[in-house]
Design an enzyme around this catalytic site. Structure first.
Site, short mmCIF file in Angstrom:
data_model
loop_
_atom_site.label_atom_id
_atom_site.label_comp_id
_atom_site.label_asym_id
_atom_site.label_seq_id
_atom_site.Cartn_x
_atom_site.Cartn_y
_atom_site.Cartn_z
N LYS A 54 -4.42 -0.68 -7.58
CA LYS A 54 -3.24 -0.96 -8.22
C LYS A 54 -3.14 -2.51 -8.78
O LYS A 54 -2.75 -2.94 -9.97
CB LYS A 54 -1.94 -0.51 -7.74
N GLN A 98 4.17 1.68 -0.47
CA GLN A 98 2.87 2.50 -0.26
C GLN A 98 3.19 3.51 0.50
O GLN A 98 3.53 3.47 1.67
CB GLN A 98 1.43 1.74 0.02
N ASP A 121 8.03 3.16 -8.68
CA ASP A 121 7.32 4.44 -8.04
C ASP A 121 8.07 5.73 -8.06
O ASP A 121 7.57 6.62 -7.72
CB ASP A 121 6.69 4.28 -6.52
#
Ligand code: NAP
Length: 286
Positions: A54, A98, A121
């Site tokens: 990313k 994450q 996200d």
């Protein structure tokens, strides 16, 4: 029948070059450089690889990124303090925690602490809830990438019967809601579903989001279906990851199919960049 490939790698490359162009335009217009902060708790090798990918994609698109590596033994309040600092940081427009965070930490609460305007996200309870109420929020990157891939190939969703196999919070449920919001008739299958083959055979659009190598075979698929395989499964002795769909037999019946790798995976990163850019635009334009 031999399926047409839904090429996620090529589509994601196109999207990423559009984003790069838009990032340059935003910087020229406002001086705002989009910024993404990744929070990586503990040392999960797969998560470290994803975060590194990313960061590389951000750099290529002109998006500033920083990774906050937090030790696995950090306390809940240590992580929440970091999130609060990132929420207050004007140079950061997107925050990615994450998934998964180590056991012992409350991931749902950590995600809920992210400022909704920075939740690029899209897997906090607020952003997921907005899929139900159809309020403005960032959609989770992988589900959004699946819809974007269908759109880029001009494949209609409205009125189609979509079957999603898998009901996880990061993938199955949000993609089912996005399909519903686009007026598909949606069925969600999971590990307790009886006669999975009969359910899968209803699908005009099939989304496999299970994590079981080649669970779905061509004989389960309706001829002419669109097959989107989000699964990534490591199989000993195979040179690359395989999907949840048995690719060769599915190709015999599906009209369109995503390869694994090179289908859904690259779209996820492209959508994370898209959400980060959109968050920066919203910040710049107040
Ligand atoms: P997960 O949290 O483990 O969820 C798996 C889902 O599959 C669960 O809802 C489970 O049902 C269901 N399931 C398990 N066995 C089944 C069976 N035999 N028949 C029908 N349903 C079954 O996994 P996830 O995080 O959603 O990920 C799913 C796959 O997508 C994985 O391969 C993952 O690597 C991949 N993935 C890819 C991307 C990407 O491309 N960027 C992103 C995220 C995930 P229950 O709810 O009943 O347990």
């Amino acid at each position: 029948m031999s399926s047409e490939l839904l090429d996620g790698s090529k589509t994601a490359r196109e999207i990423r070059s559009e984003i790069k162009f838009e990032v340059e335009a935003l910087i020229a217009r406002t001086g705002v450089v989009p910024g993404l902060a990744a929070v990586l708790v503990g040392h999960d090798p797969a998560s470290e690889t994803y975060v590194a990918m990313k960061a590389k994609a951000c750099a290529a698109a002109g998006i500033a990124s920083e990774t906050h590596q937090v030790p696995a033994n950090a306390s809940q309040s240590d992580v929440l303090d970091l999130i609060r600092r990132l929420n207050a940081d004007g140079a950061i427009h997107g925050i990615l925690v994450q998934h998964p965070v180590p056991h012992g930490l409350d991931e749902v609460e950590i995600l809920a602490a992210v400022d909704p305007r920075k939740d690029v996200d899209g897997i906090s309870r607020g952003s997921l809830g907005a899929l139900i109420t159809q309020e403005k929020a960032f959609a989770a990157a992988t589900p959004k990438g699946i819809i974007e891939l269908l759109d880029r190939y001009s494949l209609p969703i409205e009125g189609k019967h979509a079957v999603v196999v898998g009901r996880s919070i990061i993938l199955g449920k949000p993609v089912a809601l996005l399909l519903l919001n686009r007026h598909a008739t949606v069925t969600i299958a999971h590990s307790r579903t009886q006669s999975l083959a009969d359910v899968v055979r209803l699908a005009d659009i099939l989304v496999a989001a299970v994590g079981k190598a080649e669970l779905i075979t061509g004989d389960m698929i309706k001829p002419g279906a669109v097959v989107v395989d989000a699964g990534y499964n490591r199989v000993p002795g195979r040179s690359h990851d395989v999907g949840d769909v048995h690719f060769e037999s599915a190709c015999e019946v599906a009209a369109y199919i995503t390869p694994v790798p090179g289908g859904v995976g690259p779209m996820t990163i492209a959508m994370l960049l898209r959400n980060t850019l959109d968050a920066a635009i919203q910040h710049a334009d107040g």
